[in-house]
Scaffold this active site. Structure first.
Site, PDB file in Angstrom:
ATOM      1  N   ASN A  51       0.842  -1.207   0.000  1.00 29.57           N
ATOM      2  CA  ASN A  51       0.000   0.000   0.000  1.00 29.57           C
ATOM      3  C   ASN A  51       0.871   1.249   0.000  1.00 29.57           C
ATOM      4  OD1 ASN A  51       0.640  -0.797   2.703  1.00 29.57           O
ATOM      5  ND2 ASN A  51      -0.957   0.518   3.512  1.00 29.57           N
ATOM      6  N   GLU A  96       0.654   5.450   0.399  1.00 26.14           N
ATOM      7  CA  GLU A  96      -0.166   6.604   0.809  1.00 26.14           C
ATOM      8  C   GLU A  96       0.542   7.911   0.455  1.00 26.14           C
ATOM      9  OE1 GLU A  96      -0.825   5.986   4.989  1.00 26.14           O
ATOM     10  OE2 GLU A  96      -2.107   4.234   4.622  1.00 26.14           O
ATOM     11  N   CYS A 139      -4.069   0.617  -2.666  1.00 28.68           N
ATOM     12  CA  CYS A 139      -3.982  -0.575  -1.820  1.00 28.68           C
ATOM     13  C   CYS A 139      -2.924  -1.545  -2.344  1.00 28.68           C
ATOM     14  CB  CYS A 139      -5.311  -1.315  -1.797  1.00 28.68           C
ATOM     15  SG  CYS A 139      -6.675  -0.404  -1.099  1.00 28.68           S
ATOM     16  N   GLU A 193      -3.234  -4.726  -2.808  1.00 25.63           N
ATOM     17  CA  GLU A 193      -3.759  -5.713  -3.764  1.00 25.63           C
ATOM     18  C   GLU A 193      -3.711  -5.166  -5.188  1.00 25.63           C
ATOM     19  OE1 GLU A 193      -5.008  -4.667  -0.953  1.00 25.63           O
ATOM     20  OE2 GLU A 193      -6.200  -6.182   0.081  1.00 25.63           O
ATOM     21  N   CYS A 230     -10.585  -4.374   0.196  1.00 26.24           N
ATOM     22  CA  CYS A 230     -11.634  -3.366   0.018  1.00 26.24           C
ATOM     23  C   CYS A 230     -12.421  -3.637  -1.266  1.00 26.24           C
ATOM     24  CB  CYS A 230     -11.017  -1.967  -0.024  1.00 26.24           C
ATOM     25  SG  CYS A 230     -10.291  -1.541  -1.616  1.00 26.24           S
ATOM     26  N   CYS A 245     -10.577  -3.190  -4.667  1.00 28.43           N
ATOM     27  CA  CYS A 245      -9.639  -4.278  -4.988  1.00 28.43           C
ATOM     28  C   CYS A 245     -10.379  -5.554  -5.347  1.00 28.43           C
ATOM     29  CB  CYS A 245      -8.674  -4.509  -3.824  1.00 28.43           C
ATOM     30  SG  CYS A 245      -7.550  -3.112  -3.620  1.00 28.43           S
TER      31      CYS A 245
HETATM   32  N1  THU Z   1      -5.442  -0.967   2.311  1.00 29.83           N
HETATM   33  C1  THU Z   1      -4.954  -1.936   1.494  1.00 29.83           C
HETATM   34  O1  THU Z   1      -3.771  -1.940   1.146  1.00 29.83           O
HETATM   35  N2  THU Z   1      -5.812  -2.908   1.092  1.00 29.83           N
HETATM   36  C2  THU Z   1      -7.152  -2.956   1.386  1.00 29.83           C
HETATM   37  O2  THU Z   1      -7.858  -3.815   0.885  1.00 29.83           O
HETATM   38  C3  THU Z   1      -7.720  -1.956   2.283  1.00 29.83           C
HETATM   39  C4  THU Z   1      -6.809  -0.894   2.770  1.00 29.83           C
HETATM   40  C5  THU Z   1      -4.533   0.102   2.738  1.00 29.83           C
HETATM   41  C6  THU Z   1      -4.840   1.460   2.170  1.00 29.83           C
HETATM   42  C7  THU Z   1      -4.275   2.376   3.221  1.00 29.83           C
HETATM   43  O3  THU Z   1      -2.905   2.596   2.942  1.00 29.83           O
HETATM   44  C8  THU Z   1      -4.383   1.595   4.515  1.00 29.83           C
HETATM   45  O4  THU Z   1      -4.599   0.240   4.142  1.00 29.83           O
HETATM   46  C9  THU Z   1      -5.493   2.043   5.423  1.00 29.83           C
HETATM   47  O5  THU Z   1      -6.699   2.141   4.770  1.00 29.83           O
END
Ligand code: THU
Length: 130
Positions: free
Chosen positions: A46, A48, A57, A59, A90, A93
């Site tokens: 992930n 940010e 994300c 995935e 999520c 994804c």
């Molecule tokens: N995140 C993922 O990498 N995958 C998911 O399916 C849900 C959320 C990450 C995005 C963000 O960097 C952190 O988790 C918090 O939401």
């Protein structure tokens, strides 16, 4: 010859990706390892940004990595997080992955290595399809 990637190896790859998580805002680390039909494993983590909505994300990072390398068919994905509880992918994804393989095998792993197996379509019924 294609050597078979074991679940254990795929999970280890997901944790390798998790270590590279760029999550200065949530501090929530996710690592994904997507297994292609070729036998190759594509990592994703992930990412940010200060402009929060740019977040990607793990995935989808692994999916973009695979597609960028010319792989389009996938059999399995291992997703590791820094949580002690199971965290499901999520909605974005789920949709992105299901368009490539509804029967994708999913392995969720917690930070203390608890494991859950399921098939992607089980968690995204009636998904959008053109
Ligand atoms: N995140 C993922 O990498 N995958 C998911 O399916 C849900 C959320 C990450 C995005 C963000 O960097 C952190 O988790 C918090 O939401």
């Amino acid at each position: 010859m294609i050597t078979k990637v074991t679940d254990k190896q795929l999970i280890a790859s997901a944790f390798k990706a998790l270590k590279n998580s760029h999550s200065p805002h949530s501090k929530f680390k996710v690592g994904s390892a997507l297994l292609g039909k070729s036998g190759k494993v594509y990592l994703g983590t992930n990412v940010e940004f200060d402009a929060y909505s740019l977040t990607v994300c793990a995935e989808r990072s692994s999916l973009f990595n695979a597609l960028s390398n010319g792989e389009k068919e996938f059999t399995k994905i291992a997703i590791a997080t820094s949580s002690s509880r199971f965290k499901f992918p999520c909605g974005l994804c789920r949709q992105a992955l299901v368009e490539f393989n509804p029967d994708l095998e999913v392995i969720l792993v917690t930070r203390d290595k608890k494991i859950k197996h399921f098939i992607l379509k089980e968690i995204i019924p009636n998904y959008f399809k053109l």
